[in-house]
Design an enzyme around this catalytic site. Sequence first.
Site, PDB file in Angstrom:
ATOM      1  N   GLY A  10       0.875  -1.165   0.000  1.00 25.34           N
ATOM      2  CA  GLY A  10       0.000   0.000   0.000  1.00 25.34           C
ATOM      3  C   GLY A  10       0.912   1.215   0.000  1.00 25.34           C
ATOM      4  O   GLY A  10       1.698   1.410   0.936  1.00 25.34           O
ATOM      5  N   ASP A  34       2.159  -1.408  -4.582  1.00 24.95           N
ATOM      6  CA  ASP A  34       0.749  -0.985  -4.695  1.00 24.95           C
ATOM      7  C   ASP A  34       0.177  -1.614  -5.961  1.00 24.95           C
ATOM      8  O   ASP A  34       0.921  -2.009  -6.866  1.00 24.95           O
ATOM      9  CB  ASP A  34       0.639   0.545  -4.767  1.00 24.95           C
ATOM     10  CG  ASP A  34      -0.725   1.062  -4.280  1.00 24.95           C
ATOM     11  OD1 ASP A  34      -0.780   1.663  -3.184  1.00 24.95           O
ATOM     12  OD2 ASP A  34      -1.721   0.844  -4.997  1.00 24.95           O
ATOM     13  N   ARG A  89     -20.444  -0.462   6.521  1.00 25.08           N
ATOM     14  CA  ARG A  89     -19.254  -1.081   7.105  1.00 25.08           C
ATOM     15  C   ARG A  89     -19.009  -2.456   6.463  1.00 25.08           C
ATOM     16  O   ARG A  89     -17.884  -2.856   6.227  1.00 25.08           O
ATOM     17  CB  ARG A  89     -19.479  -1.237   8.612  1.00 25.08           C
ATOM     18  CG  ARG A  89     -18.221  -1.456   9.391  1.00 25.08           C
ATOM     19  CD  ARG A  89     -18.491  -1.373  10.865  1.00 25.08           C
ATOM     20  NE  ARG A  89     -18.593   0.000  11.324  1.00 25.08           N
ATOM     21  CZ  ARG A  89     -17.563   0.712  11.771  1.00 25.08           C
ATOM     22  NH1 ARG A  89     -16.373   0.168  11.834  1.00 25.08           N
ATOM     23  NH2 ARG A  89     -17.722   1.944  12.164  1.00 25.08           N
ATOM     24  N   ASN A  96     -12.059  -4.798   1.680  1.00 24.39           N
ATOM     25  CA  ASN A  96     -10.736  -4.943   2.302  1.00 24.39           C
ATOM     26  C   ASN A  96     -10.392  -6.393   2.636  1.00 24.39           C
ATOM     27  O   ASN A  96      -9.216  -6.761   2.687  1.00 24.39           O
ATOM     28  CB  ASN A  96     -10.619  -4.027   3.533  1.00 24.39           C
ATOM     29  CG  ASN A  96     -10.386  -2.584   3.117  1.00 24.39           C
ATOM     30  OD1 ASN A  96     -10.183  -2.302   1.929  1.00 24.39           O
ATOM     31  ND2 ASN A  96     -10.418  -1.666   4.056  1.00 24.39           N
ATOM     32  N   HIS A 176      -9.773  -0.845  18.152  1.00 27.22           N
ATOM     33  CA  HIS A 176      -9.378   0.482  17.681  1.00 27.22           C
ATOM     34  C   HIS A 176     -10.598   1.396  17.628  1.00 27.22           C
ATOM     35  O   HIS A 176     -11.656   0.996  17.175  1.00 27.22           O
ATOM     36  CB  HIS A 176      -8.779   0.323  16.286  1.00 27.22           C
ATOM     37  CG  HIS A 176      -8.298   1.601  15.703  1.00 27.22           C
ATOM     38  ND1 HIS A 176      -7.639   2.553  16.422  1.00 27.22           N
ATOM     39  CD2 HIS A 176      -8.377   2.078  14.444  1.00 27.22           C
ATOM     40  CE1 HIS A 176      -7.332   3.555  15.643  1.00 27.22           C
ATOM     41  NE2 HIS A 176      -7.772   3.301  14.436  1.00 27.22           N
TER      42      HIS A 176
HETATM   43  O1  TXD Z   1      -4.788   2.919  13.600  1.00 25.36           O
HETATM   44  C1  TXD Z   1      -5.002   2.435  12.526  1.00 25.36           C
HETATM   45  N1  TXD Z   1      -4.908   1.128  12.353  1.00 25.36           N
HETATM   46  C2  TXD Z   1      -5.377   3.290  11.380  1.00 25.36           C
HETATM   47  C3  TXD Z   1      -5.889   2.660  10.208  1.00 25.36           C
HETATM   48  C4  TXD Z   1      -5.187   4.697  11.421  1.00 25.36           C
HETATM   49  C5  TXD Z   1      -5.393   5.438  10.288  1.00 25.36           C
HETATM   50  C6  TXD Z   1      -5.822   4.858   9.013  1.00 25.36           C
HETATM   51  N2  TXD Z   1      -6.107   3.475   9.081  1.00 25.36           N
HETATM   52  C7  TXD Z   1      -6.371   2.718   7.861  1.00 25.36           C
HETATM   53  O2  TXD Z   1      -5.151   2.519   7.166  1.00 25.36           O
HETATM   54  C8  TXD Z   1      -7.270   3.346   6.828  1.00 25.36           C
HETATM   55  O3  TXD Z   1      -8.619   3.211   7.175  1.00 25.36           O
HETATM   56  C9  TXD Z   1      -6.919   2.524   5.597  1.00 25.36           C
HETATM   57  O4  TXD Z   1      -7.611   1.272   5.628  1.00 25.36           O
HETATM   58  C10 TXD Z   1      -5.428   2.239   5.780  1.00 25.36           C
HETATM   59  C11 TXD Z   1      -4.516   3.001   4.860  1.00 25.36           C
HETATM   60  O5  TXD Z   1      -4.674   4.374   5.046  1.00 25.36           O
HETATM   61  P1  TXD Z   1      -4.057   5.447   3.989  1.00 25.36           P
HETATM   62  O6  TXD Z   1      -4.377   6.783   4.514  1.00 25.36           O
HETATM   63  O7  TXD Z   1      -2.661   5.103   3.666  1.00 25.36           O
HETATM   64  O8  TXD Z   1      -4.989   5.129   2.733  1.00 25.36           O
HETATM   65  P2  TXD Z   1      -4.717   5.436   1.195  1.00 25.36           P
HETATM   66  O9  TXD Z   1      -3.920   6.685   1.040  1.00 25.36           O
HETATM   67  O10 TXD Z   1      -6.040   5.313   0.521  1.00 25.36           O
HETATM   68  O11 TXD Z   1      -3.778   4.218   0.710  1.00 25.36           O
HETATM   69  C12 TXD Z   1      -4.229   2.920   0.527  1.00 25.36           C
HETATM   70  C13 TXD Z   1      -3.455   2.346  -0.615  1.00 25.36           C
HETATM   71  C14 TXD Z   1      -3.766   3.004  -1.971  1.00 25.36           C
HETATM   72  O12 TXD Z   1      -2.575   3.493  -2.555  1.00 25.36           O
HETATM   73  C15 TXD Z   1      -4.366   1.868  -2.799  1.00 25.36           C
HETATM   74  O13 TXD Z   1      -4.030   1.942  -4.182  1.00 25.36           O
HETATM   75  C16 TXD Z   1      -3.735   0.670  -2.149  1.00 25.36           C
HETATM   76  O14 TXD Z   1      -3.773   0.948  -0.757  1.00 25.36           O
HETATM   77  N3  TXD Z   1      -4.390  -0.609  -2.439  1.00 25.36           N
HETATM   78  C17 TXD Z   1      -3.705  -1.756  -2.556  1.00 25.36           C
HETATM   79  N4  TXD Z   1      -2.381  -2.007  -2.467  1.00 25.36           N
HETATM   80  C18 TXD Z   1      -1.996  -3.276  -2.638  1.00 25.36           C
HETATM   81  N5  TXD Z   1      -2.846  -4.294  -2.907  1.00 25.36           N
HETATM   82  C19 TXD Z   1      -4.181  -4.069  -3.026  1.00 25.36           C
HETATM   83  N6  TXD Z   1      -5.010  -5.084  -3.298  1.00 25.36           N
HETATM   84  C20 TXD Z   1      -4.652  -2.751  -2.846  1.00 25.36           C
HETATM   85  N7  TXD Z   1      -5.870  -2.175  -2.875  1.00 25.36           N
HETATM   86  C21 TXD Z   1      -5.713  -0.861  -2.629  1.00 25.36           C
END
Ligand code: TXD
Length: 319
Positions: A10, A34, A89, A96, A176
């Site tokens: 990611g 990614d 949700r 996810n 969380h």
């Molecule tokens: O405390 C915690 N655990 C959290 C969790 C605190 C803040 C945010 N939290 C969660 O982290 C948030 O709800 C998201 O589920 C993740 C990632 O947050 P981010 O802000 O980095 O999200 P982005 O910017 O949308 O990045 C997600 C990336 C994006 O570039 C997509 O193209 C990629 O994930 N993506 C993938 N990468 C690899 N493989 C697959 N299948 C895929 N699908 C989407």
Amino acid sequence: MARTKIALIGAGNIGGTLAHLAALKGLGDIVLFDVVEGVPQGKALDLSQCGPVEGFDSKIIGTNDYADIKGADVIIVTAGVARKPGMSRDDLLGINLKVMKAVGEGIKANAPDAFVICITNPLDAMVWALREFSGLPHNKVVGMAGVLDSARFSHFLADEFQVSVKDVNSFVLGGHGDTMVPVLEYSTVSGIPVTDLISMGLSTKERIDAIVKRTRGGGGEIVALLKTGSAFYAPATSAIAMAEAYLGDQKRILPAAAYLSGEYGVNDLYVGVPVLFGAGGVEKIIEVKLDDEAKANLTVSVDAVKELLVACKGIDPSL
Ligand code: TXD
């Protein structure tokens, strides 16, 4: 000896920040993965160009091919999507969950010896699913939430007591967000429990309750301000602290979503608890004594996680 290799699955907001921090701290070579073409490559190139200024020479590459994570020592997973307006949700869970399946299989095939930190939401369910799909040992797969929740709590407490954050140590349990369980007796300023600080007249129960409420909604507060995404600086910093504890065999006790088999009366679930981190990954779950209120709050939290797992199993019967 080969350099340490850190794979970030990611390359979004948190993924990019993780890469920046890992490079600045000289943790090792970095692979940004990614599914979107160009983004991990672009970020890797941009980050690599920080090297001459900052004086780091970590090799940073961006990729869309799981083969590039081969041999990673630490993997931090942020892949997935965030909830958008109109999405339930369960919709988010379904999307996810599929992402965790792909990521888990990628890790299983290429880096089965890695220590894996999951960040993707809904955290407590996604880390459980990622462990199932990857087949890695439970002590090598953890979820990041507690370090962030306790950092938020500590920040607000330092503000309330007008002291340095360095002297504040706060303690949280459970899932969380909404169901997080802050334990005031174990949250201290220079060793003095918050409950005692209230008795000393330095704050009030009402003010601390408001801080607890703000901490629980800490993610939402930032989402409402940003409008286009969620927090990423503090989440990335928190996951890096966990990676450093593993890589440096630091024996740190940090709150994290860890697999429980009987601890706190919970079985076959990932829940936020204090964990001793070292070279063995999760080396020990620390079981503290809880009063009745904290126990009741933890049960609510555990029930919420259980409900999510039932939904996961409904969506993917292979689980
Ligand atoms: O405390 C915690 N655990 C959290 C969790 C605190 C803040 C945010 N939290 C969660 O982290 C948030 O709800 C998201 O589920 C993740 C990632 O947050 P981010 O802000 O980095 O999200 P982005 O910017 O949308 O990045 C997600 C990336 C994006 O570039 C997509 O193209 C990629 O994930 N993506 C993938 N990468 C690899 N493989 C697959 N299948 C895929 N699908 C989407």
